[in-house]
Motif scaffolding. Structure first.
Motif, mmCIF file in Angstrom:
data_model
loop_
_atom_site.group_PDB
_atom_site.id
_atom_site.type_symbol
_atom_site.label_atom_id
_atom_site.label_comp_id
_atom_site.label_asym_id
_atom_site.label_seq_id
_atom_site.Cartn_x
_atom_site.Cartn_y
_atom_site.Cartn_z
ATOM 1 N N UNK A 140 33.200 100.938 -29.298
ATOM 2 C CA UNK A 140 34.310 99.985 -29.943
ATOM 3 C C UNK A 140 34.303 100.443 -31.487
ATOM 4 N N UNK A 141 33.244 100.388 -32.407
ATOM 5 C CA UNK A 141 33.526 100.828 -33.598
ATOM 6 C C UNK A 141 33.243 102.401 -34.010
ATOM 7 N N UNK A 142 34.072 102.795 -34.747
ATOM 8 C CA UNK A 142 33.774 104.084 -35.376
ATOM 9 C C UNK A 142 32.448 104.212 -36.341
ATOM 10 N N UNK A 143 32.095 105.298 -36.391
ATOM 11 C CA UNK A 143 30.755 105.501 -37.103
ATOM 12 C C UNK A 143 30.842 104.774 -38.616
ATOM 13 N N UNK A 144 31.899 105.269 -39.469
ATOM 14 C CA UNK A 144 32.019 104.496 -40.478
ATOM 15 C C UNK A 144 32.198 102.954 -40.494
ATOM 16 N N UNK A 145 32.964 102.440 -39.561
ATOM 17 C CA UNK A 145 32.802 100.890 -39.517
ATOM 18 C C UNK A 145 31.570 100.228 -39.132
ATOM 19 N N UNK A 146 31.060 101.118 -38.136
ATOM 20 C CA UNK A 146 29.681 100.695 -37.441
ATOM 21 C C UNK A 146 28.572 100.751 -38.619
ATOM 22 N N UNK A 147 28.742 101.691 -39.616
ATOM 23 C CA UNK A 147 27.766 101.632 -40.484
ATOM 24 C C UNK A 147 27.964 100.484 -41.773
#
Length: 89
Positions: free
Chosen positions: A62-69
């Motif tokens: 659901x979230x990209x890596x940058x947003x998840x981080x």
């Protein structure tokens, strides 16, 4: 989970429907549920085809890596702030 019916039986059911046979008589003759015939008629009307949809497979994140981080760091920052407010080190 069960497998979808083959396209052959779908085509035979809809050929009978196009010939004017009732949904219930088609279902009884082919030993399938009447709702299958109705759903296949709707599928052909909506998409123009009879291919079954995909069952299972990989679900995208659901979230990209940058947003998840960012979300994880914001959560832990908020937790640390809350803990500091309560005097927990």
């Amino acid at each position: 989970m069960t497998r979808p019916y083959s396209e052959d039986i779908r085509e035979r059911a809809l050929a009978r429907a196009d010939a004017g046979e009732t949904v219930r008589s088609i279902a009884e003759a082919l030993q399938i549920s009447p709702s299958c015939v109705t759903k296949w008629k709707n599928l052909r009307r909506d998409t123009g085809g009879l291919a079954p949809g995909q069952i299972g497979g990989h679900k995208k994140r659901v979230l990209s890596d940058a947003n998840a981080d960012w979300l994880v760091s914001a959560y832990f920052t908020a937790q640390a702030t809350r803990a500091a407010g309560r005097g927990v080190a």
